[in-house]
Write an enzyme that holds these catalytic residues in place. Structure first.
Site, short mmCIF file in Angstrom:
data_model
loop_
_atom_site.label_atom_id
_atom_site.label_comp_id
_atom_site.label_asym_id
_atom_site.label_seq_id
_atom_site.Cartn_x
_atom_site.Cartn_y
_atom_site.Cartn_z
N HIS A 38 47.48 -97.46 52.25
CA HIS A 38 46.54 -96.45 52.74
C HIS A 38 46.78 -96.18 54.23
O HIS A 38 46.87 -95.03 54.66
CB HIS A 38 45.09 -96.90 52.53
CG HIS A 38 44.14 -96.04 53.29
ND1 HIS A 38 43.75 -94.79 52.86
CD2 HIS A 38 43.56 -96.19 54.52
CE1 HIS A 38 42.96 -94.23 53.77
NE2 HIS A 38 42.83 -95.06 54.78
N HIS B 200 47.85 -92.55 57.02
CA HIS B 200 47.48 -92.17 58.39
C HIS B 200 48.66 -91.93 59.32
O HIS B 200 48.59 -91.05 60.18
CB HIS B 200 46.62 -93.28 59.03
CG HIS B 200 45.20 -93.31 58.55
ND1 HIS B 200 44.27 -92.40 58.98
CD2 HIS B 200 44.56 -94.14 57.69
CE1 HIS B 200 43.09 -92.66 58.40
NE2 HIS B 200 43.25 -93.72 57.62
N GLU C 195 39.93 -88.64 57.30
CA GLU C 195 40.05 -89.27 55.98
C GLU C 195 40.10 -88.26 54.83
O GLU C 195 40.87 -88.42 53.90
CB GLU C 195 38.90 -90.26 55.74
CG GLU C 195 38.91 -91.46 56.67
CD GLU C 195 40.07 -92.44 56.43
OE1 GLU C 195 40.87 -92.23 55.49
OE2 GLU C 195 40.18 -93.41 57.19
N SER D 161 46.70 -90.60 50.31
CA SER D 161 47.15 -91.90 49.80
C SER D 161 46.56 -92.19 48.42
O SER D 161 46.71 -93.29 47.91
CB SER D 161 46.78 -93.01 50.79
OG SER D 161 45.37 -93.06 50.96
#
Ligand code: FE2
Length: 299
Positions: free
Chosen positions: A136, A141, A182, A201
């Protein structure tokens, strides 16, 4: 927490139980100690996402991924990632055990250090995560940290977080992070594209956010987002859409303090609310979350 949607509890802060020896909660990544099975889990997740993302992920994500040493068959080495990031946007990736306390998280971001989970999820739980792991955090990110606007925005969020803690406004600020970094969508080439790490993700949410008739997709409005609850246990009921990624730069420059004042006088909104003044891109029919609520009732 749902076991069907690959959601991550990144909206929460760690308790004292997982505290490592270092005050900033960093640990060595210890790349050489990853097992072949752990690299294989990375490879499975990587291939699944890379097959899904063409035509769904935004250009900045694809471009960042291309330029970073993120490879299909092995967990990335944070030192190699940091070398490239440092050259482009001055960021580095540091390893942490998982969730970290809010103040530690903000302090890292304010200094352009992205704390990434050192561990990888279990191979038999690909879609179930208690805490953000290396897939993730790095796959989701890090490519966006190569984009200068996102790089500045996340640093500003770190500074903003430290300030929001003092002002008692963390809930409002956290919603901004949630619905941008997010779970953000952006308009690109006449379509909607994903830039949020929680989506990019996640195999199931990458499809759900763009293709399901269930969620609302609304134009991004800062004060509106600050008032809006979110789901940490399942897919989002609403996605907020930026007209362009560069709009984040403007957000990074706004003084949030007067907005906190203003927003705190208004009602908090449910995750599925639609207001008359919203810019509705698609109005969801809510079928997914209605069905999920029925399933939970039957248990
Ligand atoms: Fe995250």
């Amino acid at each position: 927490m749902s076991a069907t949607a690959d959601t991550v509890l990144h909206g929460l802060a760690a308790g004292e139980a997982g505290r490592p020896d270092s005050p900033d909660w960093t640990i060595p990544q210890n790349w050489a100690a990853y097992t072949p099975q752990e690299h294989a889990t990375w490879a499975t997740l990587y291939q699944r996402q890379m097959a899904l993302l063409p035509g769904r992920a935004c250009e900045a994500f694809v471009d960042g991924m291309r330029r970073l040493p993120i490879e299909p068959d092995r967990i990335p080495d944070f030192e190699r990632l940091s070398e490239v990031l440092m050259r482009h946007t001055g960021w580095q990736v540091v390893a942490v055990p998982g969730l970290v306390p809010d103040d530690v998280f903000f302090e890292h971001l304010a200094h352009r250090r992205f704390p990434a989970g050192q561990f990888i999820r279990r191979a038999d739980q690909l879609d179930y995560l208690q805490e953000p792991d290396v897939f993730h955090d790095v796959f989701g990110h890090v490519p966006m940290l190569m984009h200068p606007v996102m790089a500045d925005f996340i640093q500003a969020y770190g500074h903003g977080g430290l300030r929001a803690q003092r002002l008692g406004a963390l809930d409002m600020l956290a919603r901004v992070y949630w619905y941008t970094v997010e779970f953000g969508l952006v308009r690109e080439s006449g379509a909607l594209r994903i830039y949020g790490a929680g989506i990019v993700s996640s195999a199931s949410e990458s499809r759900f956010c763009l293709e399901s008739p269930s969620p609302h997709r609304l134009g991004f409005d800062l004060a509106r987002v600050m008032r809006t609850r979110y789901r940490i246990d399942d897919f989002q009921q609403t996605y907020f859409v930026l007209d362009r990624l560069d709009d984040l730069l403007r957000l990074a420059e706004i003084d949030f303090a007067p907005l906190y004042e203003q927003v705190s006088r208004l009602d908090t909104l449910s995750a599925d609310a639609v207001l008359p003044q919203d810019t509705v891109i698609t109005r969801g029919d809510g079928r997914y979350h209605r069905q999920r609520a029925l399933e939970l009732q039957d248990r």
